[in-house]
Scaffold this active site. Sequence first.
Site, PDB file in Angstrom:
ATOM      1  N   HIS A  92      48.801 -30.036 -15.337  1.00  0.00           N
ATOM      2  CA  HIS A  92      49.835 -29.280 -16.054  1.00  0.00           C
ATOM      3  C   HIS A  92      50.292 -28.038 -15.292  1.00  0.00           C
ATOM      4  CE1 HIS A  92      46.525 -26.701 -17.809  1.00  0.00           C
ATOM      5  NE2 HIS A  92      47.471 -25.794 -17.702  1.00  0.00           N
ATOM      6  N   THR A 117      -5.272  -0.456   3.113  1.00  0.00           N
ATOM      7  CA  THR A 117      -4.555  -1.643   3.542  1.00  0.00           C
ATOM      8  C   THR A 117      -5.540  -2.557   4.242  1.00  0.00           C
ATOM      9  OG1 THR A 117      -2.624  -0.303   3.955  1.00  0.00           O
ATOM     10  CG2 THR A 117      -2.608  -2.501   4.883  1.00  0.00           C
ATOM     11  N   ASP A 148      44.522 -34.580 -17.364  1.00  0.00           N
ATOM     12  CA  ASP A 148      45.131 -33.362 -16.817  1.00  0.00           C
ATOM     13  C   ASP A 148      44.459 -32.987 -15.492  1.00  0.00           C
ATOM     14  OD1 ASP A 148      46.508 -31.027 -16.508  1.00  0.00           O
ATOM     15  OD2 ASP A 148      45.485 -29.941 -18.128  1.00  0.00           O
ATOM     16  N   SER A 196       1.578   3.518   1.956  1.00  0.00           N
ATOM     17  CA  SER A 196       2.434   3.890   3.077  1.00  0.00           C
ATOM     18  C   SER A 196       3.761   3.130   3.057  1.00  0.00           C
ATOM     19  CB  SER A 196       1.700   3.651   4.402  1.00  0.00           C
ATOM     20  OG  SER A 196       1.165   2.351   4.443  1.00  0.00           O
ATOM     21  N   SER A 239      43.686 -21.913 -15.911  1.00  0.00           N
ATOM     22  CA  SER A 239      43.921 -23.354 -15.880  1.00  0.00           C
ATOM     23  C   SER A 239      43.647 -23.954 -14.512  1.00  0.00           C
ATOM     24  CB  SER A 239      45.385 -23.651 -16.217  1.00  0.00           C
ATOM     25  OG  SER A 239      45.587 -23.544 -17.590  1.00  0.00           O
ATOM     26  N   SER A 252       0.843  -1.194   0.000  1.00  0.00           N
ATOM     27  CA  SER A 252       0.000   0.000   0.000  1.00  0.00           C
ATOM     28  C   SER A 252       0.882   1.248   0.000  1.00  0.00           C
ATOM     29  CB  SER A 252      -0.931  -0.021   1.198  1.00  0.00           C
ATOM     30  OG  SER A 252      -0.184  -0.143   2.374  1.00  0.00           O
TER      31      SER A 252
END
Length: 765
Positions: free
Chosen positions: A520, A347, A571, A274, A693, A272
């Site tokens: 690696h 509300t 790897d 407010s 990597s 609402s």
Amino acid sequence: MSTSLRFSMGFTVHWSWLATLSCLLCMGGEVRCNCTETNMQIEGGHYRLTKHLRAGSMLVYNCPEGYYPYPAMTRLCQPNGRWRPAPKRFSPQRCRLVECPDPSVLEYGNVSPPQEKYYVDNETTYECYSGYTMRGSSSRVCLPSGKWSGSTPICSRDSGDHCADPGIPAGASRTGNMFGIDDTVRYSCNGNLILVGSNERVCQENGQWSGNEPACYYKHTYDTSLEVSEEFGSAIKSSLTTLEPVGDIQEGRTIRVTKNGTLNIYIAVDISESIDEKHINHSKDAITTLITKISSFNVNPNYEILFFSSELYPVINIMDFWDKQVVLKDVTNGVRDFIVGDKNTGTNLNLVFKTFEERMGLIKRRVGEEAFKEHRHVIIVFTDGAYNMGGSPAYAVKRIKDMVYDVNDPSREEYLDIYIFAIGEDIFDDDLKPLTAGEDGKHYFRMKDISNLQETFDDIIDEEDVKGLCGLHKDYDTGTKESKKKRYPWVVFIIVQKDGVSKKCLGSLVSPDFVLTAAHCFPFGTLPEHITVEIDDGQGRVKKVKMFKIHDRYNVTAKVHEKVKEFYDYDVALVQLEKPVEISAAARPICIPCTKETSQALKLGGASTCEQQEKLLLKNHLESLSFLTRTSNFIDEKTVQAKLGDNRGECIRHALAAEGVETDNPEVAVTENFLCTGGRNPHRDHIACKGDSGGAVFKNYEQRTIQVALVSWGNKDLCKSASGLVESDDTSRDFHINLFKFVPFLKLVLGDDNQDYAPLEFLES
Ligand SMILES: *[C@@H]1O[C@H](CO)[C@@H](O)[C@H](O)[C@H]1NC(C)=O
Ligand SMILES: *[C@@H]1O[C@H](CO)[C@@H](O)[C@H](O)[C@H]1NC(C)=O
Ligand SMILES: *[C@@H]1O[C@H](CO)[C@@H](O)[C@H](O)[C@H]1NC(C)=O
Ligand SMILES: *[C@@H]1O[C@H](CO)[C@@H](O)[C@H](O)[C@H]1NC(C)=O
Ligand SMILES: *[C@@H]1O[C@H](CO)[C@@H](O)[C@H](O)[C@H]1NC(C)=O
């Protein structure tokens, strides 16, 4: 009007006269006048208007920290062109120093300095009379939130009472001076302070007082987000979990929720007039965070979500969960996409509770009386309580309680929690406080600023209990390094220094003791002392390495005779740290394929298989994945699409363009063990740089991050430096080690239960 003309001066007279005139002119139909800014200024602060000077606009005062607007917090422009409340001529609007409640309520002791009023930053010290001993803080400071730092000081003598003297909080009075079993003490707040917490406490058999210590709040007192996260966090968690360590590895390492029954969560947000739009946006963010967090507890509640003013704007209807018409994603999307249209001034909070009541009734009819007893209900309402239509919700709340509670069984109270988050500038405590249900003091929160609420909810999981949960991360990224650490709490920086050459890689924390990276990264002859691993767990950023293990079959020269100069299959390497990382929100392992925890993260349930995980994570022919790169901004996320199935052939073909690849069969260089990303079709992917990597290639599944691959090699170097957010061109491609192909290696090291580290539990198949 004539009075105001006589008292006003010069320009002001002229102005308001004009306004009056135009107001008269629009008579005939419905008269709607604008308000004026005359006499609205605030000394020491400023104000803003939500809808300019039009009817329905809200004027919100703002003061610097340590001050609050007085006498009004806000004013609302009425259709007749007047402000409500109207400014008072003899009490001009100003910023007042924040005051803390009177601490001189201490019994059997002295408070110094004695003052009539205590303001922000004032310090007080407490001393007990001789023969009395002190519990609580012996010195306290008045904080900008209007509360005293530390805890209530209590002077007491050992009198052999069953319960300890519960003391008197600042600003309160207490009746009841007997502390034996079943004795009751009652509290009230002095003056016009509001009591938050238990107004009545009973000395229980276990020597503890029931409920929670009350506190006295001024209109300007608020709860900090830390306080809310602690209190709401501990309260909601008890609804979500019964924490039971499973397995005998390490106490509390893995958490499984074993509470019976169904959890229904009903959420309503006041939109609402407010309530400022900013607050609404923040509550939307907070709700989505809360919902995703809750899902990380491995529970699947049903949700009812609605926004409201004078009418309801439903987002998710809880009944749809029975028909399996909605999934979690619909819920969070529904909240996120909800657009606040033209707001109504009214509300109707009663309508909200009546709707929840009705839903509960429907559920009860649907599942039957007995099964309904297994249902737990959590109602969460964000509002300022300025309801002005539909009447008081108190009766609906009472009926809801009657539906769940049982007069003969106090334990039924556990099945209903009503939380109120009081938001907005002007809060109607007296109306809101009685609407809560559940343990006192943990269900009513008065928040000045809810911009932190998302973090607040996020912090709920930042606790010991979820320590072991892999891949759990925080979602918000404020751009700061701290927020990134929590978004990617598993990222580690690896530096290898050997023969005066320094090489940088990334890695991922996969358990408190182990980091996963590329083989690696460690040139031939590397020793553990050449390697350092950086991750900030609060125990020193740079970690030493105990040992590392490279995959047995990793051999760069293995395919030289097949015309592939450098071959990167296998790897992969695991690095064991000298000391395990201290797990926190900023340092936490990522999930890896085929562990039981990953199945939980993917919500696959107990009897799941490795294959099911893979099917879920790498199911599409284009699968969106990410990996990280170092940037001046600490770290940034690169996004790519793995080309799977029919798309794979075309993708790996580009390997033939790599330097040193002279074969005409791309599968010699790029075996089935690799995933392929890059290119510009259908999306422009990012491309990996050298320093990326070993980093995790990952995918988020709700609140959890799962690593599916690691960055290995690429056909081209498009990066000018070793890292950065670089985009692919048409022909550049990256090849990542697919971890689903390396489960035996991972299991061999990480799943080994004959070592001095806690093993990960892998799936049987
Ligand atoms: C009220 O103010 C708006 C601009 O904020 C203006 O467009 C409108 O004409 C004004 N109405 C009256 C009755 O003065
Ligand atoms: C308490 O705070 C007020 C306002 O800042 C100040 O004027 C006063 O001197 C303070 N008193 C003490 C004892 O520090
Ligand atoms: C909760 O569930 C367990 C098994 O899942 C069952 O043995 C127990 O009886 C249930 N408790 C209640 C109160 O239904
Ligand atoms: C609230 O969010 C909406 C949609 O995301 C946005 O358009 C609007 O500007 C936001 N309002 C405020 C005050 O932040
Ligand atoms: C790597 O492969 C090559 C070619 O097959 C072989 O000659 C060499 O011995 C291998 N190296 C290791 C360490 O196994």
